[in-house]
Design an enzyme around this catalytic site. Structure first.
Site, PDB file in Angstrom:
ATOM      1  N   SER A   1      -5.199  -0.410  -0.468  1.00 20.53           N
ATOM      2  CA  SER A   1      -5.530  -1.262   0.663  1.00 20.53           C
ATOM      3  C   SER A   1      -4.378  -1.270   1.647  1.00 20.53           C
ATOM      4  O   SER A   1      -3.214  -1.429   1.245  1.00 20.53           O
ATOM      5  CB  SER A   1      -5.816  -2.687   0.191  1.00 20.53           C
ATOM      6  OG  SER A   1      -5.837  -3.594   1.269  1.00 20.53           O
ATOM      7  N   LYS A   2      -4.672  -1.114   2.941  1.00 16.27           N
ATOM      8  CA  LYS A   2      -3.608  -1.122   3.940  1.00 16.27           C
ATOM      9  C   LYS A   2      -2.951  -2.487   4.054  1.00 16.27           C
ATOM     10  O   LYS A   2      -1.841  -2.599   4.571  1.00 16.27           O
ATOM     11  CB  LYS A   2      -4.154  -0.680   5.298  1.00 16.27           C
ATOM     12  CG  LYS A   2      -5.216  -1.579   5.890  1.00 16.27           C
ATOM     13  CD  LYS A   2      -5.733  -1.019   7.204  1.00 16.27           C
ATOM     14  CE  LYS A   2      -6.803  -1.894   7.815  1.00 16.27           C
ATOM     15  NZ  LYS A   2      -7.320  -1.327   9.080  1.00 16.27           N
ATOM     16  N   ARG A   3      -3.618  -3.528   3.576  1.00 17.98           N
ATOM     17  CA  ARG A   3      -3.020  -4.874   3.605  1.00 17.98           C
ATOM     18  C   ARG A   3      -2.009  -5.068   2.477  1.00 17.98           C
ATOM     19  O   ARG A   3      -1.184  -5.974   2.537  1.00 17.98           O
ATOM     20  CB  ARG A   3      -4.117  -5.937   3.508  1.00 17.98           C
ATOM     21  CG  ARG A   3      -5.050  -5.992   4.699  1.00 17.98           C
ATOM     22  CD  ARG A   3      -6.050  -7.120   4.583  1.00 17.98           C
ATOM     23  NE  ARG A   3      -6.900  -6.973   3.420  1.00 17.98           N
ATOM     24  CZ  ARG A   3      -8.012  -6.243   3.407  1.00 17.98           C
ATOM     25  NH1 ARG A   3      -8.396  -5.593   4.504  1.00 17.98           N
ATOM     26  NH2 ARG A   3      -8.742  -6.147   2.322  1.00 17.98           N
TER      27      ARG A   3
END
Length: 471
Positions: free
Chosen positions: A239-241
């Protein structure tokens, strides 16, 4: 198998280039290039006007080039832009309506919930037979078959059956007439002659709808292949988060393009032997879509760094020096431009090449060469500067000041100082290394000191002695 393979890679220009997208692109590229006239079609899905940015398109092309997918290659076609075919997509929706394969719907979400009593049930087909014509605000829905099954024959996952009565009459055009993604995707694929759709498994749920659309347009569906999800060390989807997922970030940190290409090709696939590090051209020839695994692929950053270290050590020395320049110059370097000495770096480059795993690490291995004094690392100082350290430094400094300035002579001088104080060479080295280079770990000490030079080395030893005396 189609006579000519045409694959497509269809990213959205809405952010940095995800490593999962890079893996998909590489698998598509390998399939296309394995056939003499195979084509890799780049289609930019740019219909999200609020999030699209032109620089992201340039970023996509640059990232693809970094992993051996080049616009100049005969197998490369495009880029095409999904927004350029809006008229064709609209025409396709009207065709489905005229053929009775789609109908207009004016139901609101609130009305649907009221009828079904649930927020989660799909569309109930209320407008199927109402004979509504187009008006602003009315969505166009595809009329899914009432019976039978849609079988998605997937090269990776096998055949999956989707009962048609479980597929709702899905929207293919919004109330303003604009086609939605699932329709635009199918229309563009058909228009571009795509024979293989190779993408992440998160798209599998859309596949029966797309296949129904292909069939509704009288086209033979493509070969489907859904690649396994990429997960982190906790087995969570990247996840880019939460995770570092942008290819550009890894390149900026000093991972070599060849390393990333090699490693990404092995996420969910392997050549069937124990050889993991090999050139892309070889991986491309060995790749087989049918050998891709179903299970999730672990993106192991430690393993990636180990791969990178192997690739760094395989570089010609001049290639390594060139690759390091980015981190030896402002704004990456912790020293002023005038302090950098190319000759000194070249003198230790071969020693550094055997030790770093990521190019950005080079500064911590050589910063002591260019700074006015030894960099201070509190943990290294506390570890090395224990009882007796001052005596070793004084004794070593005295011997080095009087001796020859070669690595061999410097080692002999420190050995004599160690013997004088009843220490082994390893124990005696620690305070000297920290005094000169600032850290307990680094390049070979005596070769390092020889390059730094007599004056700076002795000044740093004197500074350390003075500091210990003050303490």
């Amino acid at each position: 198998m189609p006579d000519t393979i045409r694959v497509r890679f269809a990213p959205s220009p809405t952010g940095m280039f995800h490593v999962g997208g890079a893996r998909s692109a590489l698998f598509n590229w390998a399939v296309a290039r394995q056939q003499a006239d195979g084509k890799f079609v780049l289609r930019i899905e740019d219909t999200d006007e609020a999030r699209n940015r032109p620089e992201w398109v340039s970023g996509i092309l640059s990232a693809l080039s970094a992993i051996h997918i080049n616009e100049s290659d005969p197998a490369f076609e495009g880029p095409y832009f999904q927004s350029h075919n809006t008229a064709g997509q609209r025409e396709a929706t009207i065709r489905l309506y005229r053929e009775g394969k789609a109908y207009y719907c004016d139901c609101t979400r609130e009305e649907l919930v009221k009828r079904t009593g649930s927020q989660h049930l799909g569309y109930d087909g209320f407008c199927r037979d109402r004979g509504l014509e187009y008006e602003e605000g009315r969505a166009l829905r595809f009329r899914t078959p009432d019976t039978g099954v849609t079988v998605v024959a997937d090269v990776v996952r096998g055949a999956t059956e989707f009962p048609n009565n479980a597929i709702e009459d899905f929207v293919i055009a919004r109330g303003n007439g604009n086609p939605v993604f699932v329709l635009a995707n199918a229309v563009d694929d058909i228009r571009e002659g795509i024979t293989h759709v190779i993408r992440g498994e998160e798209h599998l749920s859309n596949t029966p709808k797309q296949q129904l659309l292909w069939e509704a347009f009288g086209a033979e569906p493509p070969v489907w292949a859904h690649l396994p999800v990429i997960v982190n060390e906790k087995r969570q989807k990247l996840s880019k988060r939460r995770d570092k997922v942008a290819l550009e970030d890894y390149l900026a940190e000093g991972y070599l393009p060849d390393t990333l290409t090699n490693y990404l090709m092995l996420l969910g696939w392997g050549p069937g032997d124990d050889v993991e590090i090999r050139p892309y051209a070889e991986l491309e020839k060995l790749f087989r879509l049918e050998d891709v695994n179903k299970s999730s692929a672990f993106f192991d950053v430690k393993k990636l760094a180990a791969f990178n270290g192997e690739y760094i050590r395989a570089l010609p020395l001049e290639g390594f020096i060139r690759a390091c320049h980015r981190w030896l110059e402002a704004p990456h370097a912790p020293w002023a431009p005038g302090q950098y000495d190319e000759a000194k770096f070249r003198a230790v480059a071969e020693l550094a090449q055997t030790r770093i795993a990521v190019l950005s690490e080079i500064t911590k291995y050589v910063d002591w060469l260019f700074l006015d004094g030894a960099p201070h690392d509190e943990a290294s100082w506390a570890k090395a500067m224990k009882a007796g350290a001052r005596d070793i430094l004084v004794s070593t400094g005295t011997r080095w000041a009087a001796g020859e300035w070669t690595a061999e002579a410097l080692k002999e001088g420190l050995e004599a100082a160690a013997a004088e104080h009843g220490l082994k060479l390893g124990k005696a080295q620690a305070p000297v290394r920290v005094a000169v280079t600032g850290r307990t770990v680094g390049l070979p000490l005596f070769e390092s000191v020889e390059v730094l030079g007599r004056e700076q080395t002795l000044d740093r030893i004197d500074t350390a002695v003075g500091k210990l005396g003050a303490e």
